[in-house]
Design a protein around this motif. Structure first.
Motif, PDB file in Angstrom:
ATOM      1  N   GLU A  83     -24.728  39.823  -2.192  1.00 49.55           N
ATOM      2  CA  GLU A  83     -23.949  41.019  -2.480  1.00 49.55           C
ATOM      3  C   GLU A  83     -22.494  40.693  -2.163  1.00 49.55           C
ATOM      4  O   GLU A  83     -22.202  39.689  -1.539  1.00 49.55           O
ATOM      5  CB  GLU A  83     -24.402  42.169  -1.575  1.00 49.55           C
ATOM      6  CG  GLU A  83     -25.856  42.535  -1.716  1.00 49.55           C
ATOM      7  CD  GLU A  83     -26.319  43.463  -0.595  1.00 49.55           C
ATOM      8  OE1 GLU A  83     -25.502  43.850   0.258  1.00 49.55           O
ATOM      9  OE2 GLU A  83     -27.506  43.763  -0.574  1.00 49.55           O
ATOM     10  N   GLN A  86     -19.446  42.360   2.859  1.00 53.72           N
ATOM     11  CA  GLN A  86     -18.552  43.324   3.478  1.00 53.72           C
ATOM     12  C   GLN A  86     -18.446  43.131   4.984  1.00 53.72           C
ATOM     13  O   GLN A  86     -17.564  43.683   5.603  1.00 53.72           O
ATOM     14  CB  GLN A  86     -19.048  44.745   3.190  1.00 53.72           C
ATOM     15  CG  GLN A  86     -19.080  45.079   1.717  1.00 53.72           C
ATOM     16  CD  GLN A  86     -17.709  44.959   1.067  1.00 53.72           C
ATOM     17  OE1 GLN A  86     -16.715  45.437   1.613  1.00 53.72           O
ATOM     18  NE2 GLN A  86     -17.641  44.324  -0.082  1.00 53.72           N
ATOM     19  N   TYR A  87     -19.349  42.372   5.556  1.00 52.12           N
ATOM     20  CA  TYR A  87     -19.352  42.232   7.006  1.00 52.12           C
ATOM     21  C   TYR A  87     -18.340  41.184   7.451  1.00 52.12           C
ATOM     22  O   TYR A  87     -17.979  40.271   6.713  1.00 52.12           O
ATOM     23  CB  TYR A  87     -20.752  41.870   7.510  1.00 52.12           C
ATOM     24  CG  TYR A  87     -21.336  40.643   6.842  1.00 52.12           C
ATOM     25  CD1 TYR A  87     -21.043  39.374   7.319  1.00 52.12           C
ATOM     26  CD2 TYR A  87     -22.179  40.756   5.744  1.00 52.12           C
ATOM     27  CE1 TYR A  87     -21.555  38.249   6.701  1.00 52.12           C
ATOM     28  CE2 TYR A  87     -22.700  39.639   5.130  1.00 52.12           C
ATOM     29  CZ  TYR A  87     -22.388  38.385   5.617  1.00 52.12           C
ATOM     30  OH  TYR A  87     -22.889  37.272   5.010  1.00 52.12           O
ATOM     31  N   ASP A  88     -17.866  41.336   8.686  1.00 54.86           N
ATOM     32  CA  ASP A  88     -16.968  40.345   9.275  1.00 54.86           C
ATOM     33  C   ASP A  88     -17.767  39.149   9.759  1.00 54.86           C
ATOM     34  O   ASP A  88     -18.924  39.283  10.163  1.00 54.86           O
ATOM     35  CB  ASP A  88     -16.205  40.963  10.452  1.00 54.86           C
ATOM     36  CG  ASP A  88     -15.117  41.936  10.019  1.00 54.86           C
ATOM     37  OD1 ASP A  88     -14.707  41.887   8.840  1.00 54.86           O
ATOM     38  OD2 ASP A  88     -14.677  42.726  10.867  1.00 54.86           O
ATOM     39  N   SER A 109     -11.994  41.821   7.846  1.00 54.39           N
ATOM     40  CA  SER A 109     -11.601  42.787   6.809  1.00 54.39           C
ATOM     41  C   SER A 109     -11.553  42.137   5.427  1.00 54.39           C
ATOM     42  O   SER A 109     -10.627  42.360   4.652  1.00 54.39           O
ATOM     43  CB  SER A 109     -10.243  43.415   7.147  1.00 54.39           C
ATOM     44  OG  SER A 109     -10.314  44.078   8.386  1.00 54.39           O
ATOM     45  N   GLY A 110     -12.529  41.276   5.152  1.00 54.61           N
ATOM     46  CA  GLY A 110     -12.654  40.660   3.841  1.00 54.61           C
ATOM     47  C   GLY A 110     -11.800  39.426   3.606  1.00 54.61           C
ATOM     48  O   GLY A 110     -11.870  38.811   2.552  1.00 54.61           O
TER      49      GLY A 110
END
Length: 178
Positions: A83, A86-88, A109-110
């Motif tokens: 996916e 989105q996680y750090d 933050s991406g």
């Protein structure tokens, strides 16, 4: 043989029970299945209670006979790599055999930080065992391979308790985890 890890293949890693055996009470299988089957690569397991100063993660394994690379990451959350991630990623250790580099980076933050690369020597040998220890301190992770401190990595993710997942993939076999 690589087997895709599923949600039921997640193992909890708890700090106060670090040990060098599959009988380690800190390694808990949700289904009480054979741990050797659960330590397949790619691997994703929950760090019980998240990281904190004084906690350490130990990964023991054997490098593949003809490896390209492998990664060990400490992440915030358990989203799928397939996916849009989105996680750090608090710490990503990447062993690259083509140029004999042991890199580290983070994603906050991406956005990925610049890879840090300087080490005195490349500690991994194809078809040989290794032991990686990641020690969490107040301001940094200290990384040891086979008992030798290789480098420090200063925290980019400041909320240590949110670092709750260890992920391992690439050209290695996991033998023990604590």
């Amino acid at each position: 043989m690589a087997v895709q890890a599923t949600e039921k293949d997640v193992i909890n890693v708890e700090d106060d029970h670090l040990d060098d055996s599959f009988g380690n009470p800190g390694l808990i299988s949700p289904d009480k299945e054979d741990l050797s089957r659960l330590l397949t690569v790619p691997f994703s397991g929950r760090i019980v209670g998240g990281m904190r100063p004084g906690k350490k993660i130990i990964v023991m394994g054997i490098v593949d006979v003809e490896p390209d690379s492998f990664n060990v990451s400490l992440t915030c959350g358990r989203g799928s790599e397939k996916e849009a991630p989105q996680y750090d990623v608090a710490l990503k250790l990447a062993a690259r055999f083509t140029d004999r580099q042991f890199l580290r980076s983070a994603r906050v933050s991406g956005k990925w930080t610049e890879e840090e690369a300087s080490i005195a020597y490349f500690p991994f040998i194809p078809d040989q065992p290794f032991r990686i220890e990641i020690h969490c301190e107040h301001q940094r992770f200290r990384i040891f391979v086979d008992g030798h401190q290789l480098f420090d990595f200063y925290h980019k993710v400041k909320s240590l308790s949110s670092i709750d997942t260890v992920r391992i993939d690439g050209g290695l076999h996991i033998t023990k985890l604590g």
